[in-house]
Write a protein that holds these residues in place. Structure first.
Motif, short mmCIF file in Angstrom:
data_model
loop_
_atom_site.label_atom_id
_atom_site.label_comp_id
_atom_site.label_asym_id
_atom_site.label_seq_id
_atom_site.Cartn_x
_atom_site.Cartn_y
_atom_site.Cartn_z
N ASP A 1 3.51 2.61 7.44
CA ASP A 1 4.35 3.37 8.02
C ASP A 1 4.57 2.84 9.48
OD1 ASP A 1 6.70 5.03 8.20
OD2 ASP A 1 5.75 6.82 8.73
N TYR A 2 4.39 1.54 9.72
CA TYR A 2 4.77 1.12 11.08
C TYR A 2 6.15 1.36 11.65
CZ TYR A 2 0.30 -1.50 11.06
OH TYR A 2 -1.15 -1.91 10.91
N SER A 3 6.26 1.95 12.82
CA SER A 3 7.60 2.16 13.57
C SER A 3 8.20 0.92 13.87
CB SER A 3 7.46 2.93 14.60
OG SER A 3 6.41 2.75 15.49
#
Length: 220
Positions: A83-85
């Protein structure tokens, strides 16, 4: 001359499906790229402004999120786990179809319905996704992190259940395990570093090339 755009591609099962997709997007890798025995990690392509790197699936997201590569091909399972922004996933490539599932020994599966669990101990390389899945059901999940050989965990008493990718189910069957719950369906996505998307003019046309390549495959 600007540095080449780097596209990170995962080793293993997705690689064979990615090569024809890359070709339809106008990117033909050098021959060594498809050689699983090659120790090289970076490869040239038919486009002098694009290089490919071949890394582990989980590392694709890390390379792109931190800007070491501008684009990548990675499974939606990896995106959900990290879930890397910094990542933008504009295209579902329609390859690498499989599912992320809960499995357990056949003898254990006969004893109870997963919907009745209150606590589970699970071996997986997806602790974040696994914990979130069970928390949503009101089940406490104790996750044991493994990076491979997941099927050994129940056999050797490390954890009675596993969460892993399942395609044909053959590996589970050969190790006496059965699939008892599907967490999510998985396909590979084109991912882009958000900063590169805004600052590298070459990135947007590349995204469109991949979108068209997927459309061609669907039409065929």
């Amino acid at each position: 001359m600007p540095d080449p755009i780097i596209i990170a591609v995962p080793k293993g099962r997705i690689l064979a499906e990615a090569v024809p997709l890359l070709a339809r997007a106008g990117i033909v890798p050098e021959a060594a790229f498809s050689d699983e025995d090659s120790r090289a990690l970076r490869f040239t392509t038919s486009n002098p402004g694009i290089d490919l790197i071949r890394v582990r699936a989980f590392d694709v997201a890390t390379f792109v999120a931190h800007g070491a590569a501008q684009l990548g091909i990675v499974g939606s399972d990896v995106l959900a786990e990290f879930d890397y922004s910094e990542l933008y996933a504009p295209v579902d490539l329609g390859i690498g179809h499989c599912r992320l599932s809960v499995a357990e020994p056949a003898s254990l599966a006969e004893q109870g319905d997963p919907r009745g669990w209150s606590h589970v101990r699970i071996a997986t390389k997806y602790p974040h996704v696994t914990a979130a899945h069970f928390t949503a059901r009101g089940v406490q999940a104790e996750c044991v992190k493994l990076n491979g050989a997941m099927e050994l965990a129940p056999l050797l008493g490390l954890a009675p259940r596993i969460v892993d990718l399942v395609s044909s189910g053959r590996t589970l069957k050969e190790n006496g395990l059965v699939e008892v719950d599907v967490i999510c369906e998985v396909t590979s996505r084109l991912i882009v570093n958000r900063a590169a998307f805004k600052t590298r003019a070459e990135v947007v046309p590349l995204v469109e090339a991949f979108r068209k390549a997927v459309a061609q495959d669907v039409a065929a």
